[in-house]
Design an enzyme around this catalytic site. Structure first.
Site, PDB file in Angstrom:
ATOM      1  N   CYS A  34      26.878  39.987  43.748  1.00  0.00           N
ATOM      2  CA  CYS A  34      27.024  39.405  42.411  1.00  0.00           C
ATOM      3  C   CYS A  34      28.470  39.412  41.932  1.00  0.00           C
ATOM      4  CB  CYS A  34      26.125  40.120  41.401  1.00  0.00           C
ATOM      5  SG  CYS A  34      26.567  41.839  41.151  1.00  0.00           S
ATOM      6  N   ARG A  62      24.951  41.100  32.471  1.00  0.00           N
ATOM      7  CA  ARG A  62      25.877  42.133  31.975  1.00  0.00           C
ATOM      8  C   ARG A  62      25.498  42.464  30.536  1.00  0.00           C
ATOM      9  NH1 ARG A  62      29.802  38.878  35.206  1.00  0.00           N
ATOM     10  NH2 ARG A  62      31.035  40.284  36.501  1.00  0.00           N
ATOM     11  N   ASN A  67      33.874  42.793  43.035  1.00  0.00           N
ATOM     12  CA  ASN A  67      35.108  42.928  42.243  1.00  0.00           C
ATOM     13  C   ASN A  67      35.561  44.384  42.261  1.00  0.00           C
ATOM     14  OD1 ASN A  67      34.357  40.324  41.608  1.00  0.00           O
ATOM     15  ND2 ASN A  67      33.522  40.872  39.615  1.00  0.00           N
ATOM     16  N   ASP A  68      34.637  45.280  41.939  1.00  0.00           N
ATOM     17  CA  ASP A  68      34.997  46.695  41.951  1.00  0.00           C
ATOM     18  C   ASP A  68      35.076  47.239  43.375  1.00  0.00           C
ATOM     19  OD1 ASP A  68      35.546  47.634  39.338  1.00  0.00           O
ATOM     20  OD2 ASP A  68      33.455  47.275  38.818  1.00  0.00           O
ATOM     21  N   HIS A  98      49.471  31.337  29.945  1.00  0.00           N
ATOM     22  CA  HIS A  98      48.072  31.726  30.037  1.00  0.00           C
ATOM     23  C   HIS A  98      47.128  30.600  29.635  1.00  0.00           C
ATOM     24  CE1 HIS A  98      49.133  36.224  29.974  1.00  0.00           C
ATOM     25  NE2 HIS A  98      48.942  35.791  31.180  1.00  0.00           N
ATOM     26  N   GLU A 142      29.470  49.262  44.403  1.00  0.00           N
ATOM     27  CA  GLU A 142      30.817  48.958  43.915  1.00  0.00           C
ATOM     28  C   GLU A 142      31.809  50.036  44.326  1.00  0.00           C
ATOM     29  OE1 GLU A 142      30.484  46.930  39.760  1.00  0.00           O
ATOM     30  OE2 GLU A 142      29.299  48.758  39.679  1.00  0.00           O
ATOM     31  N   ARG A 182      42.123  45.956  39.880  1.00  0.00           N
ATOM     32  CA  ARG A 182      41.801  44.518  39.891  1.00  0.00           C
ATOM     33  C   ARG A 182      42.563  43.759  38.813  1.00  0.00           C
ATOM     34  NH1 ARG A 182      35.409  44.947  38.164  1.00  0.00           N
ATOM     35  NH2 ARG A 182      35.535  42.970  37.091  1.00  0.00           N
ATOM     36  N   ARG A 225      21.674  44.763  34.230  1.00  0.00           N
ATOM     37  CA  ARG A 225      22.534  45.897  34.582  1.00  0.00           C
ATOM     38  C   ARG A 225      22.697  46.757  33.340  1.00  0.00           C
ATOM     39  NH1 ARG A 225      28.634  44.972  36.380  1.00  0.00           N
ATOM     40  NH2 ARG A 225      28.973  44.520  34.189  1.00  0.00           N
TER      41      ARG A 225
HETATM   42  C1  PEP Z   1      31.686  43.705  40.275  1.00  0.00           C
HETATM   43  O1  PEP Z   1      32.344  44.745  40.139  1.00  0.00           O
HETATM   44  O2  PEP Z   1      31.760  42.973  41.274  1.00  0.00           O
HETATM   45  C2  PEP Z   1      30.775  43.269  39.211  1.00  0.00           C
HETATM   46  C3  PEP Z   1      29.980  42.234  39.368  1.00  0.00           C
HETATM   47  O3  PEP Z   1      30.836  43.952  38.043  1.00  0.00           O
HETATM   48  P1  PEP Z   1      31.953  43.684  36.909  1.00  0.00           P
HETATM   49  O4  PEP Z   1      32.783  42.529  37.339  1.00  0.00           O
HETATM   50  O5  PEP Z   1      31.201  43.432  35.654  1.00  0.00           O
HETATM   51  O6  PEP Z   1      32.686  45.000  36.943  1.00  0.00           O
HETATM   52 MG    MG Z   2      31.807  46.103  38.510  1.00  0.00          MG
END
Ligand code: PEP
Ligand code: MG
Length: 671
Positions: A608, A402, A560-561, A295, A537, A571, A438
Site C-alpha cells: 500500500c 489512513r 514508504n516507511d 513548490h 514498514e 523519507r 489502519r
Molecule cells: C507507508 O509507509 O508505506 C505507508 C503506506 O504509510 P504512510 O505513508 O502513511 O506512512
Molecule cells: Mg507508513
C-alpha cells in the site's frame, strides 16, 4: 520533420534512468525518432543504442522526429528533457530563471508568449485573474499577555491545519509533495522567528503586526539570495505568514473562488493556494513570476494541472476577457487563439482523453494478467470522499484507510460517536467492498494538541504508530477499535480489515490484537469477518515475517516507511530522499521475504506504499507474489491496464532479475 537541439543537464548524463525514460517516451509515438550526439546517430527507441551514445552532463543532442505524430512527440520529448527525464536537474541561469533550454529559439507569433514549462498538458479556456489575499493589519494593542496568547493560539491552529494538510497531500498526491508542508511546519516552529515576534509584542506591537514584520523581513532576505532554490523558499515563508495571519485575524486565507473551468493567471501561487485548487475547475495556471522548482510547480505536476511559470510582466497585458491556450510542455501561451489552433488543441486533448477513457471504461473489471492470474487493485484514502473517488475509478476495496485525517485537524480527540459516524459513512460508500482501516498512525513528528510525546531526538525512531498507542494511549486505541467494531456490525458488510502501523516486534502486534479481542468481548461484537493484519514498514517485521505470518491474517507492506528504515534515509530528507527508492534490491528482498512468509502460512500480502503505483514496479511486485496493490485513486485505471498487459510468468522472471541486481538504478533500467 521536427528537429530539436537540446542540452542534457542530468548529473549522470543520458544514462540508466533518464535514458530509459527517454526511450520509453519515444516508443509511445509512431514517428521515426533519431538522436544524434557528436558523429553518432541512433534510433531513440533502442535503449542500448541510446546508452552507447555516451552523452555526459551538459552534452548536446539533436533529435529528428518524422511521422504523423511528430509535433506531439517533439513537444513531449522537449518537455521531458527540460524537466529532467524523471530526475531533478539544475541548469545554468538564463534571464534570471533556471531553465534547461532548447537552443533554437522558436519564433513567436504576435499573440504568443513564452514562459517556463512547469507542468505538462494542454488547456484552452477563459482567463481568471487570481487575486492574492491581502490582510488589513489592525493597529490596536490588547496588552502583551493577551497578544502573546493570541499568537500562541494562532500558532497551534496553524500547526494543526498544516499537519492535516500533510496527511491529505500524502494520501492524495504523495509523501514527496507533502514534504513541502512539513517544511512549512519547520518554518512555523523556527525558534528565532518566534522569539523575534514575542520580543516585538512585548515591546508594544500587536501580534499580527509583529508576525507580519518578522516574516516579511525573512522572506525579503531569502529572495535576495543568488540561489534559485533558496530564493524560492521565500514564497514558503510568505505562505506560512498568510496562513497564520488568517487565524490571527479570523479571515479566510484564499482569494476569490472559481465558478467555471478557467485558466488562472497569478503573479505567483503559494503552495497552499496550489494545493487548495479544484483540479476540475482549474484548466491550467500561468504565473508571471516563479520558477519550475517552485513548490507550486511541483504540486501542479502531481495534480496533473498544466502550468507555465515565469511568463514575465507581459502577462499583465492579457485582458480579463481573453481566452488562452496554455501548453505546459513547451511554455507557450497563446492569447485569443485562432480557430485552427483551438482545433489542434482539441484533437490532441481528444487523443489523450480517449486513452484515459478507454482505461477508465474497464477499470471496474478485475485485473487479470495475460496468463489469468488476478491481482486485486484497491485504493488508498483518508475519508469517505476519497473512498468515493477510488470506487469511481475501479477500486475493488480500500487497502489503506489512513484514519489520521479524523484526528489531525482537531484540537481534541474525536469522540467514539464521531468516529463511528465517519467509519460507518466510509463503509456505506464502499457498499460491501472490503475496507482495511489502519489504526491511528501519528507520533512525535506529527504532534496533535491532545497527545503529548516527550521531546525526542529522533521522532522517526521513537514513539510512533502502534507503539505510541499501546505504550501511552491504550484508551485512545480502544475507543477507535470500539468505533470500528460497532460501525462494522451495523454496516452489514461481510468483511473488514484492521491493521496496525509501525509494528516491529511480535509483542507489539500481540498487545494490539489483545486490545481488539478485549474490546470485542466488552461490546459483545464477534470478530468473525474481521481480518487483522500488520503493516510491514520496519525491516525487523519483514525479517521476522515467518513468525508474524503464523499469527496475522495478512500483511500490507508500507514501502514508504520500509524504504526509509531499510536505507536509513529520512523519507522527507531535503537532499537524500531521492535516493530512498523502493526499487532498491535491498527493499525488494524484504518484500520477497514477506510475500514468501505470507504464502507459506496461507495468508495474503498487499503493498500500500507509493511503490504500488510506480509503473516501474508493477511487474516486479506481481512477480514477487504480491496479491493486492493499493494505490491512490488516479493511479487505479492505468495500474489495471499494466497488469492486463503483463504475464505472471514474465513478471516472475523480471522480479528474479531485479533481485540479482545491486542498485535501484539498475532495477529501473530493466524496463
Ligand atoms: C507507508 O509507509 O508505506 C505507508 C503506506 O504509510 P504512510 O505513508 O502513511 O506512512
Ligand atoms: Mg507508513
Amino acid at each position: 520533420m521536427q528537429q530539436l537541439d537540446l542540452v542534457i543537464y542530468n548529473e549522470t548524463g543520458l544514462h540508466a534512468r533518464p535514458a530509459k525514460a527517454l526511450v520509453k517516451l519515444a516508443k509511445s509515438f509512431d514517428s521515426d525518432i533519431k538522436i544524434q550526439h557528436g558523429e553518432k546517430k541512433v534510433n531513440a527507441k533502442s535503449m542500448i543504442s541510446v546508452l552507447t551514445l555516451g552523452v555526459k552532463k551538459s552534452g548536446r543532442i539533436f533529435v529528428e522526429i518524422d511521422g504523423d505524430d511528430e509535433v506531439a512527440a517533439s513537444e513531449a520529448i522537449e518537455s521531458a528533457v527540460v524537466s529532467g527525464l524523471g530526475e531533478e536537474v539544475k541548469a545554468p541561469k538564463t534571464n534570471g530563471h533556471t531553465v534547461a533550454h532548447k537552443m533554437m529559439e522558436q519564433k513567436l507569433a504576435d499573440n504568443q508568449m513564452k514562459g517556463i514549462p512547469a507542468s505538462t498538458g494542454l488547456a484552452h479556456g477563459p482567463v481568471f485573474r487570481w487575486s492574492e489575499k491581502s490582510f488589513d493589519l489592525p493597529s490596536d494593542y490588547a496588552g502583551a499577555a493577551e497578544e502573546l496568547k493570541q499568537f500562541a493560539d494562532a500558532v497551534l491552529k496553524t500547526r494543526t491545519e498544516l499537519n492535516a494538510l500533510v496527511i491529505r497531500i500524502t494520501a492524495d498526491l504523495s509523501a514527496e509533495e507533502a514534504e513541502i508542508f512539513n517544511a512549512h511546519l519547520e518554518i512555523l516552529a523556527d525558534q528565532e522567528l518566534q522569539q523575534e515576534v514575542k520580543d516585538r509584542i512585548k515591546a508594544g506591537e500587536n501580534s499580527a503586526q509583529s508576525w507580519y514584520a518578522v516574516c516579511d523581513a525573512q522572506a525579503n532576505a531569502l529572495s535576495q539570495i543568488d540561489d534559485e532554490t533558496l530564493a524560492a523558499r521565500s514564497a514558503d515563508v510568505r505562505d506560512v505568514c498568510g496562513r497564520l495571519l488568517a487565524h490571527l485575524l479570523n479571515q479566510s486565507q484564499s482569494g476569490k473562488t472559481l465558478h467555471q473551468p478557467s485558466i488562472l493567471l497569478a503573479r505567483d501561487l503559494s503552495p497552499s493556494d496550489t494545493a487548495s485548487l479544484n483540479a476540475n475547475l482549474v484548466l491550467a495556471f500561468v504565473t508571471s513570476e516563479g520558477g519550475p522548482n517552485a513548490h507550486s510547480a511541483i504540486i501542479a505536476r502531481a495534480m496533473g494541472i498544466p502550468a507555465v511559470v515565469g511568463l514575465g510582466p507581459g502577462m499583465d497585458s492579457i485582458s480579463d476577457d481573453a481566452t488562452l491556450i496554455v501548453n505546459g510542455a513547451t511554455g507557450l501561451v497563446e492569447v485569443n487563439p485562432s480557430d485552427e489552433s483551438i482545433e489542434k488543441v482539441k484533437a490532441e486533448q481528444d487523443k489523450q482523453a480517449q486513452k484515459a477513457a478507454a482505461m477508465l471504461a474497464v477499470a471496474k473489471d478485475f485485473a487479470l494478467t495475460q496468463d489469468g492470474v488476478r491481482v486485486e487493485v484497491f485504493g488508498n484514502g483518508g475519508s469517505a470522499a476519497d473512498c468515493g473517488s477510488c470506487k469511481g475509478n475501479g477500486a475493488e476495496g480500500i487497502g489503506l484507510l489512513r484514519t489520521e485525517f479524523l484526528f489531525l485537524g482537531k484540537n481534541e480527540e474525536p469522540s467514539e460517536a464521531e468516529q463511528y459516524d465517519t467509519y460507518s459513512n466510509i463503509l456505506s460508500v464502499m457498499d460491501g467492498r472490503t475496507v482495511i482501516f489502519r489504526t491511528l498512525d501519528i507520533g512525535g513528528d506529527k504532534p496533535v494538541p491532545y497527545i503529548t510525546v516527550p521531546n525526542e531526538e529522533n521522532p522517526f525512531l521513537g514513539e510512533r504508530g502502534v507503539r505510541l498507542m499501546i505504550n501511552h494511549y491504550p484508551e485512545m486505541l480502544r475507543t477507535q477499535l470500539k468505533a470500528l467494531l460497532r460501525a462494522y456490525r451495523d454496516s452489514g458488510t461481510e468483511k473488514m480489515g484492521i491493521m496496525f502501523p509501525m509494528v516491529g516486534q511480535l509483542s507489539e502486534w500481540r498487545k494490539a490484537k489483545q486490545h481488539t479481542v478485549e474490546v470485542s468481548k466488552e461490546l459483545g461484537i464477534s470478530l468473525d469477518g474481521i481480518e487483522m493484519g500488520v503493516m510491514i514498514e520496519v525491516p525487523s517485521a519483514a525479517l521476522n515475517a515467518v513468525a508474524f505470518a503464523q499469527e496475522v491474517d495478512f500483511f500490507s507492506i508500507g514501502t514508504n516507511d520500509l524504504t526509509q528504515y531499510t536505507m536509513a534515509i529520512d523519507r522527507q530528507h531535503p537532499t537524500l530522499a531521492g535516493q530512498a527508492d523502493g526499487l532498491d534490491p535491498a527493499v525488494l528482498r524484504l518484500i520477497a521475504m514477506t510475500a514468501d512468509a505470507a504464502h507459506g502460512a496461507g495468508k495474503w500480502v498487499g503493498v500500500c506504499g507509493e511503490l504500488a503505483a510506480d509503473p516501474a514496479a508493477t511487474q516486479i511486485l506481481i512477480g514477487l507474489g504480491i496479491d493486492e496493490l493499493s494505490v491512490n485513486n488516479k493511479a487505479i485505471p492505468s495500474l489495471k491496464d499494466r497488469i492486463r498487459n503483463s504475464s505472471k510468468a514474465q513478471c516472475e522472471k523480471v522480479a528474479q532479475k531485479a533481485l540479482s541486481l545491486s542498485s535501484a538504478a539498475e532495477v529501473r533500467a530493466l524496463g
